[in-house]
Design a protein around this motif. Structure first.
Motif, PDB file in Angstrom:
ATOM      1  N   LYS A   1       0.815  -1.221   0.000  1.00  0.00           N
ATOM      2  CA  LYS A   1       0.000   0.000   0.000  1.00  0.00           C
ATOM      3  C   LYS A   1       0.843   1.264   0.000  1.00  0.00           C
ATOM      4  O   LYS A   1       0.322   2.361  -0.188  1.00  0.00           O
ATOM      5  CB  LYS A   1      -0.944  -0.017   1.203  1.00  0.00           C
ATOM      6  N   HIS A   2       2.145   1.119   0.232  1.00  0.00           N
ATOM      7  CA  HIS A   2       3.027   2.280   0.231  1.00  0.00           C
ATOM      8  C   HIS A   2       3.269   2.819  -1.179  1.00  0.00           C
ATOM      9  O   HIS A   2       3.622   3.984  -1.348  1.00  0.00           O
ATOM     10  CB  HIS A   2       4.381   1.909   0.844  1.00  0.00           C
ATOM     11  N   PHE A   3       3.079   1.987  -2.178  1.00  0.00           N
ATOM     12  CA  PHE A   3       3.480   2.376  -3.529  1.00  0.00           C
ATOM     13  C   PHE A   3       2.418   3.237  -4.207  1.00  0.00           C
ATOM     14  O   PHE A   3       1.218   3.100  -3.956  1.00  0.00           O
ATOM     15  CB  PHE A   3       3.759   1.131  -4.372  1.00  0.00           C
ATOM     16  N   ASP A   4       2.892   4.103  -5.093  1.00  0.00           N
ATOM     17  CA  ASP A   4       1.982   4.899  -5.926  1.00  0.00           C
ATOM     18  C   ASP A   4       1.624   4.143  -7.202  1.00  0.00           C
ATOM     19  O   ASP A   4       0.534   4.306  -7.737  1.00  0.00           O
ATOM     20  CB  ASP A   4       2.642   6.230  -6.288  1.00  0.00           C
ATOM     21  N   ILE A   5       2.552   3.328  -7.674  1.00  0.00           N
ATOM     22  CA  ILE A   5       2.353   2.548  -8.896  1.00  0.00           C
ATOM     23  C   ILE A   5       2.821   1.125  -8.645  1.00  0.00           C
ATOM     24  O   ILE A   5       3.863   0.907  -8.019  1.00  0.00           O
ATOM     25  CB  ILE A   5       3.152   3.152 -10.085  1.00  0.00           C
ATOM     26  N   LEU A   6       2.038   0.172  -9.125  1.00  0.00           N
ATOM     27  CA  LEU A   6       2.408  -1.231  -8.978  1.00  0.00           C
ATOM     28  C   LEU A   6       2.283  -1.907 -10.335  1.00  0.00           C
ATOM     29  O   LEU A   6       1.208  -1.960 -10.925  1.00  0.00           O
ATOM     30  CB  LEU A   6       1.483  -1.919  -7.961  1.00  0.00           C
ATOM     31  N   PHE A   7       3.416  -2.392 -10.857  1.00  0.00           N
ATOM     32  CA  PHE A   7       3.403  -3.141 -12.111  1.00  0.00           C
ATOM     33  C   PHE A   7       3.042  -4.592 -11.803  1.00  0.00           C
ATOM     34  O   PHE A   7       3.825  -5.318 -11.195  1.00  0.00           O
ATOM     35  CB  PHE A   7       4.771  -3.085 -12.798  1.00  0.00           C
TER      36      PHE A   7
ATOM     37  N   PRO B   1       7.015  -8.644  -8.702  1.00  0.00           N
ATOM     38  CA  PRO B   1       6.292  -7.412  -8.329  1.00  0.00           C
ATOM     39  C   PRO B   1       7.214  -6.203  -8.377  1.00  0.00           C
ATOM     40  O   PRO B   1       8.314  -6.221  -7.819  1.00  0.00           O
ATOM     41  CB  PRO B   1       5.832  -7.703  -6.897  1.00  0.00           C
ATOM     42  N   VAL B   2       6.787  -5.151  -9.040  1.00  0.00           N
ATOM     43  CA  VAL B   2       7.565  -3.918  -9.140  1.00  0.00           C
ATOM     44  C   VAL B   2       6.716  -2.764  -8.621  1.00  0.00           C
ATOM     45  O   VAL B   2       5.603  -2.536  -9.117  1.00  0.00           O
ATOM     46  CB  VAL B   2       8.012  -3.656 -10.589  1.00  0.00           C
ATOM     47  N   GLY B   3       7.244  -2.066  -7.631  1.00  0.00           N
ATOM     48  CA  GLY B   3       6.524  -0.947  -7.040  1.00  0.00           C
ATOM     49  C   GLY B   3       7.299   0.355  -7.156  1.00  0.00           C
ATOM     50  O   GLY B   3       8.527   0.375  -7.012  1.00  0.00           O
ATOM     51  N   ILE B   4       6.575   1.455  -7.423  1.00  0.00           N
ATOM     52  CA  ILE B   4       7.164   2.795  -7.544  1.00  0.00           C
ATOM     53  C   ILE B   4       6.536   3.685  -6.486  1.00  0.00           C
ATOM     54  O   ILE B   4       5.309   3.741  -6.355  1.00  0.00           O
ATOM     55  CB  ILE B   4       6.915   3.410  -8.932  1.00  0.00           C
TER      56      ILE B   4
END
Length: 553
Positions: A256-262, A463-466
């Motif tokens: 939930k911390h990420f703004d974008i999740l690939f 999982p990739v998070g931005i």
């Protein structure tokens, strides 16, 4: 089975010396069983030739027995060739690294390799075979079965003989909506041709030719009103969506911390060295494994592109980087020349599979933040590699491999706390969490747990998070999910879009607009001797440059 004696009238005829397969019947029956359940990459013609060699009549009983002894290593080699196990070339290339494994880790690998259920099933098959062979000429049955497999296999790979509705069922990476803006850029490679081996090879060649034309264009200079910020790329070893699901951490607060999740990101490889090189070269299209170790244009190096714009390069690891020459590869092939950030006074947290220390990542991340707060450098770009989830890692003072779930939980908690502290610090940082590859926590029919010689979808789907820490704009309650198939070029492209730092000053940031039309990449993954790719929605594999076969499910 007693050997028939030729009659006096035919003793001089070669064809009177048919002796049957004897114990080799069990060899083939065992293969048929493994093939039926999808555990073999069965080479039908090779097995038929081997059967013909064993059956060919030899008048001399002595030479007949010699043939059996000669056939033992041949049969073993053919059996190995029919499995999905690593080939000789791969094992030799990994031999020096295996020499660095601890004795406890090697013992654990051997224990995982032995499947006691299969051994039990094989024993039952052996007893049944010995029982029925008293009345039934099993050689005739085995020969007819192998002939039938070859006849059916003429039209396609032997794996199509497996039971089920489809030889290659659809692979669902993550639940995908019917349509979204993220899918606006379609795959331009045609996949309409039938999935024959020739067509799949042609498709792969077209893919690599197309990738050679793709590059991320960074600006030559930053505008006068650009806002300084840091780029922190956290490269986690051994973390895929399949691993997250296997240990029930999909609902961890970290996500939930990420703004974008690939959600459909492909790491393109299953080994650390190539993964690090690919990430450092993310500004150009995906290359083959061979071309990965060939010289490339400087514009391909992501961190060099950032350095030209004033971002100071930094390198951080929670390990020494000595095993397998990892650090040397980053420097020589990935062009990462920044000095390794000091690990002095950082506590060891775990023991790696080779006996070296894995340092505390919470302390390392806090050191990075403290250093950035004190530094006079306005911008930085840090490559941070961490390995606490690598297979074979042990608790301090223990010889037993630590369970994956507790290690993953600790790492997720550390990352979660770091991102929380980052928000509190007010520092502007673009955090990119991008794993190297998965851990193969749960093996499949091709590879046992922990083995990554084949870059299967379960290993490369990571999982990739931005996260944009320090933005003036409010963060969304849930990260924006990007469902399109993407890979390394999408990360480079996204960084190039925000390199002026205005995303941190804007009153509102529309993440959907920010990620619109990111470069998509068809799913193609490659190790030294194995290529796995998605074609017509299904995975296909090629080993050692051979024919393509459907990936067994």
């Amino acid at each position: 089975m007693s050997e028939p004696k030729p009659s006096s009238t035919s003793s001089g005829q070669l064809w009177s010396y048919w002796r049957g397969l004897g114990g080799w019947n069990f060899y083939f029956l065992l293969k048929f069983a493994l093939l039926w359940f999808g555990y073999l990459n069965f080479h039908a013609l090779s097995n038929l030739v081997f059967l013909a060699w064993l059956l060919f009549p030899i008048p001399s009983l002595r030479w007949h027995r010699v043939r059996h002894w000669i056939s033992l290593p041949m049969g073993f080699a053919l059996f190995w060739h029919d499995t999905w196990l690593p080939g000789l070339t791969s094992m030799l290339s990994q031999g020096s690294q295996m020499a660095g494994f601890s004795a406890a880790y090697l013992l654990d690998l051997v224990n995982r390799f032995i499947n006691w259920q299969m051994i039990g099933a094989a024993f039952v098959m052996l007893v049944i075979y010995l029982f029925i062979a008293q009345w039934i000429r099993v050689t005739v049955i085995v020969t007819l079965l192998l002939l039938w497999i070859n006849l059916v296999n003429i039209a396609g790979p032997a794996v199509s003989l497996l039971p089920g509705k489809s030889a290659t069922p659809e692979v669902v990476l993550n639940n995908q909506p019917p349509a979204s803006k993220d899918a606006a850029q379609p795959n331009t490679l045609d996949q309409s041709a039938p999935p024959t081996s020739a067509n799949l090879t042609a498709y792969l060649n077209r893919f690599y030719e197309q990738e050679k034309q793709r590059v991320t264009h960074f600006p030559d200079t930053l505008p006068a009103d650009s806002a300084p910020f840091d780029v922190l790329v956290i490269n986690i070893c051994s973390l895929a969506w399949s691993d997250v699901d296997a240990v029930n951490l999909r609902d961890h607060p970290l996500w939930k911390h990420f703004d974008i999740l690939f959600n459909n990101y492909n790491s393109a490889t299953a080994y650390s060295g190539p993964a690090g090189i690919r990430l450092l070269r993310a500004s150009c299209g995906q290359t083959s494994h061979h071309d990965l170790y060939q010289p490339v244009d400087n514009q391909c190096y992501l961190f060099d592109n950032l350095a030209k714009l004033g971002f100071k390069q930094q390198l951080m690891m929670d390990h020494t980087g000595e095993f397998g020459g990892y650090l040397d590869e980053l420097r020589k092939v990935g062009n990462m020349q920044a000095p390794l950030m000091s690990q002095a006074d950082i506590d060891p947290e775990l023991t790696s599979f080779d006996g070296s220390s894995v340092f505390n990542d919470a302390q390392l991340m806090q050191r990075w933040l403290d250093d950035r707060q004190k530094s006079s450098d306005a911008r930085s770009a840090t490559f941070y590699n961490l390995i606490p989830l690598h297979d074979g890692t042990r608790e301090l003072g223990s010889t037993k491999v630590a369970a994956y779930q507790p290690r993953a939980k600790v790492l997720f908690d550390q990352l979660d706390n770091f991102l929380t502290n980052l928000d509190k610090s007010g520092r502007r940082v673009m955090v990119v969490v991008v794993p190297e590859h998965g851990a193969a926590v749960e093996g499949d029919k091709m590879q046992m747990s922990g083995l990554r010689d084949i870059p299967s979808p379960g290993i490369t789907h990571v999982p990739v998070g931005i996260k944009f820490a320090g933005m003036k704009a409010p963060h969304q309650n849930q990260p924006l999910s990007v469902e399109a198939p993407v890979s390394l070029l999408a990360i480079s492209d996204l960084i190039s879009r925000v390199v002026d730092g205005q995303v941190f000053n804007a009153a509102n940031v529309n993440m959907s607009v920010l990620t619109e039309n990111l470069p998509q990449t068809p799913v193609v993954s490659e190790n030294d001797n194995a290529v796995v790719m998605m074609y017509q929605g299904k995975p296909w594999i090629r080993l050692n440059g051979g024919d393509w076969v459907a990936y067994p499910q």
